[in-house]
Design a protein around this motif. Sequence first.
Motif, PDB file in Angstrom:
ATOM      1  N   GLY A 139      42.093  34.149  33.604  1.00  0.00           N
ATOM      2  CA  GLY A 139      40.743  33.590  33.520  1.00  0.00           C
ATOM      3  C   GLY A 139      39.681  34.481  34.119  1.00  0.00           C
ATOM      4  N   LEU A 140      40.069  35.583  34.753  1.00  0.00           N
ATOM      5  CA  LEU A 140      39.106  36.480  35.392  1.00  0.00           C
ATOM      6  C   LEU A 140      38.249  37.216  34.361  1.00  0.00           C
ATOM      7  CD1 LEU A 140      41.359  38.089  38.158  1.00  0.00           C
ATOM      8  CD2 LEU A 140      39.549  36.390  38.512  1.00  0.00           C
ATOM      9  N   ASP A 141      36.964  37.328  34.659  1.00  0.00           N
ATOM     10  CA  ASP A 141      36.044  38.132  33.857  1.00  0.00           C
ATOM     11  C   ASP A 141      35.734  39.431  34.592  1.00  0.00           C
ATOM     12  OD1 ASP A 141      35.990  36.295  31.853  1.00  0.00           O
ATOM     13  OD2 ASP A 141      33.893  35.693  32.139  1.00  0.00           O
ATOM     14  N   VAL A 142      35.160  40.356  33.853  1.00  0.00           N
ATOM     15  CA  VAL A 142      34.809  41.647  34.449  1.00  0.00           C
ATOM     16  C   VAL A 142      33.688  41.489  35.460  1.00  0.00           C
ATOM     17  CG1 VAL A 142      33.965  43.982  33.975  1.00  0.00           C
ATOM     18  CG2 VAL A 142      35.560  42.892  32.397  1.00  0.00           C
ATOM     19  N   VAL A 143      32.709  40.665  35.112  1.00  0.00           N
ATOM     20  CA  VAL A 143      31.558  40.469  36.012  1.00  0.00           C
ATOM     21  C   VAL A 143      31.322  38.978  36.213  1.00  0.00           C
ATOM     22  CG1 VAL A 143      30.442  42.637  35.374  1.00  0.00           C
ATOM     23  CG2 VAL A 143      29.934  40.556  34.075  1.00  0.00           C
ATOM     24  N   ALA A 144      30.664  38.637  37.304  1.00  0.00           N
ATOM     25  CA  ALA A 144      30.335  37.243  37.586  1.00  0.00           C
ATOM     26  C   ALA A 144      29.251  36.761  36.633  1.00  0.00           C
ATOM     27  CB  ALA A 144      29.858  37.113  39.033  1.00  0.00           C
TER      28      ALA A 144
ATOM     29  N   GLY B 154      36.287  33.018  36.577  1.00  0.00           N
ATOM     30  CA  GLY B 154      36.613  33.767  37.776  1.00  0.00           C
ATOM     31  C   GLY B 154      36.229  35.215  37.621  1.00  0.00           C
ATOM     32  N   TRP B 155      36.161  35.943  38.735  1.00  0.00           N
ATOM     33  CA  TRP B 155      35.822  37.355  38.723  1.00  0.00           C
ATOM     34  C   TRP B 155      36.269  37.975  40.043  1.00  0.00           C
ATOM     35  CZ3 TRP B 155      32.428  33.365  39.293  1.00  0.00           C
ATOM     36  CH2 TRP B 155      31.725  33.298  40.508  1.00  0.00           C
ATOM     37  N   VAL B 156      36.265  39.295  40.090  1.00  0.00           N
ATOM     38  CA  VAL B 156      36.596  40.019  41.319  1.00  0.00           C
ATOM     39  C   VAL B 156      35.337  40.714  41.824  1.00  0.00           C
ATOM     40  CG1 VAL B 156      37.982  41.839  42.375  1.00  0.00           C
ATOM     41  CG2 VAL B 156      38.998  40.358  40.640  1.00  0.00           C
ATOM     42  N   ASP B 157      34.974  40.415  43.052  1.00  0.00           N
ATOM     43  CA  ASP B 157      33.853  41.091  43.705  1.00  0.00           C
ATOM     44  C   ASP B 157      34.422  42.317  44.409  1.00  0.00           C
ATOM     45  OD1 ASP B 157      31.836  41.975  45.415  1.00  0.00           O
ATOM     46  OD2 ASP B 157      31.075  39.950  45.775  1.00  0.00           O
ATOM     47  N   MET B 158      34.244  43.480  43.772  1.00  0.00           N
ATOM     48  CA  MET B 158      34.845  44.697  44.292  1.00  0.00           C
ATOM     49  C   MET B 158      34.246  45.086  45.640  1.00  0.00           C
ATOM     50  SD  MET B 158      37.077  45.590  41.881  1.00  0.00           S
ATOM     51  CE  MET B 158      37.386  47.350  41.931  1.00  0.00           C
ATOM     52  N   GLN B 159      32.968  44.866  45.822  1.00  0.00           N
ATOM     53  CA  GLN B 159      32.311  45.236  47.067  1.00  0.00           C
ATOM     54  C   GLN B 159      32.810  44.385  48.242  1.00  0.00           C
ATOM     55  OE1 GLN B 159      30.255  47.834  47.520  1.00  0.00           O
ATOM     56  NE2 GLN B 159      30.585  48.361  45.360  1.00  0.00           N
ATOM     57  N   ALA B 160      32.939  43.077  47.993  1.00  0.00           N
ATOM     58  CA  ALA B 160      33.388  42.167  49.056  1.00  0.00           C
ATOM     59  C   ALA B 160      34.903  42.099  49.160  1.00  0.00           C
ATOM     60  CB  ALA B 160      32.828  40.774  48.816  1.00  0.00           C
ATOM     61  N   ALA B 161      35.602  42.728  48.193  1.00  0.00           N
ATOM     62  CA  ALA B 161      37.075  42.688  48.149  1.00  0.00           C
ATOM     63  C   ALA B 161      37.570  41.242  48.088  1.00  0.00           C
ATOM     64  CB  ALA B 161      37.686  43.424  49.341  1.00  0.00           C
ATOM     65  N   GLU B 162      37.002  40.481  47.148  1.00  0.00           N
ATOM     66  CA  GLU B 162      37.352  39.064  46.993  1.00  0.00           C
ATOM     67  C   GLU B 162      37.516  38.723  45.524  1.00  0.00           C
ATOM     68  OE1 GLU B 162      34.843  37.278  50.832  1.00  0.00           O
ATOM     69  OE2 GLU B 162      34.050  37.102  48.771  1.00  0.00           O
ATOM     70  N   ALA B 163      38.492  37.857  45.258  1.00  0.00           N
ATOM     71  CA  ALA B 163      38.662  37.306  43.914  1.00  0.00           C
ATOM     72  C   ALA B 163      38.198  35.858  43.939  1.00  0.00           C
ATOM     73  CB  ALA B 163      40.118  37.391  43.481  1.00  0.00           C
ATOM     74  N   HIS B 164      37.276  35.522  43.064  1.00  0.00           N
ATOM     75  CA  HIS B 164      36.785  34.148  42.946  1.00  0.00           C
ATOM     76  C   HIS B 164      37.458  33.542  41.716  1.00  0.00           C
ATOM     77  CE1 HIS B 164      33.552  34.833  45.922  1.00  0.00           C
ATOM     78  NE2 HIS B 164      33.601  36.073  45.441  1.00  0.00           N
ATOM     79  N   VAL B 165      38.239  32.492  41.917  1.00  0.00           N
ATOM     80  CA  VAL B 165      39.043  31.951  40.824  1.00  0.00           C
ATOM     81  C   VAL B 165      38.839  30.454  40.685  1.00  0.00           C
ATOM     82  CG1 VAL B 165      40.806  33.745  41.071  1.00  0.00           C
ATOM     83  CG2 VAL B 165      41.054  31.596  42.314  1.00  0.00           C
ATOM     84  N   LEU B 166      39.151  29.965  39.498  1.00  0.00           N
ATOM     85  CA  LEU B 166      39.131  28.536  39.215  1.00  0.00           C
ATOM     86  C   LEU B 166      40.575  28.069  39.161  1.00  0.00           C
ATOM     87  CD1 LEU B 166      37.174  26.193  38.503  1.00  0.00           C
ATOM     88  CD2 LEU B 166      37.648  26.680  36.096  1.00  0.00           C
TER      89      LEU B 166
END
Length: 328
Positions: A157-162, A168-180
């Motif tokens: 379910g992850l997308d390239v950008v928020a 969901g997406w991965v914030d590369m700067q914050a080193a976090e994955a935001h998921v549903l």
Amino acid sequence: MASVGATDLIEKYLEYVRVEKRLAARTVELYALDLQKLSSFAAKVPVALPDVKNNHIRRWVAQMHSGGRSGRGIALILSGWRGFYTWLGRQGLVASNPVQDVRSPKAPKPLPKALAVDDAVQFADFQSDDDAWLEARDAAMVELLYGSGLRVGELVGLDVVASTTARGWVDMQAAEAHVLGKGSKRRTAPVGKVALQALERWLQLRGPSGTQTAAPVAATQADAASALFTGRNGTRLTAQSVWQRLKRRSLMAGMATPVHPHMLRHSFASHMLQSSGDLRAVQELLGHANITTTQVYTRLDFQHLAKAYDAAHPRAKLGRKKNREDAP
């Protein structure tokens, strides 16, 4: 039939299921074994088969369970006994079926399968001989599944950008994955350094449309083009495809057992618990609503400790040696 003995009753019932119900010979044999067990239990009380009560059945179920009989095995035995007493009821020999409301013990839930730490690291470090595009994608998926404990549904379910529509997406700067996650609950999972490096390699090769080529993406594929993990044609990767890719990768890596996405999530949880001992933190990382769901990993952790004890403690070694010497 009131004066008929246990053996005759059983034989008459078996004749009934063989001739009138036309059950297979093997099924009749199994019924015979189950009824012989019933007769043996009743003889020890002693009580005649038509006089067996509900409390007798429950006691015998407990005895079978404590003797190591599985819940499934007991359920099959009870099914045979239940049919026998239903037949006795039709013959007017019993007023009620003593097995009717008796259920077998629930089988314990099997422990989730988790890789040993060395095996998990070996699998994560493995580099296949696939082309660079596929290898980069699959390596990034493994790192997120094992390094962040994501569910396979969360991964695909992850997308390239928020965005407002992204699951969901991965914030590369914050080193976090935001998921549903399950129940449409959002959570944030940390992404380790190795996983970030794997994602950077994948994003460099993925291409703007998610395809392996520079071919334009059709309008119907617009949503799929935003997916972080795609197939060669640019469509969002499915959970089934991830299962297939991990199985293939584990075979290529020489793993002892095929690896699936949830095994990597289990490994993440087990290894975190082994290292930190912080059950609440692992609960948060996994996105479990209830701590009891997470507690299953304490059993995995104890297995790890028990193996370490057996391998290292002098008394454990002496005990095993003594057992071998005492063996016939």
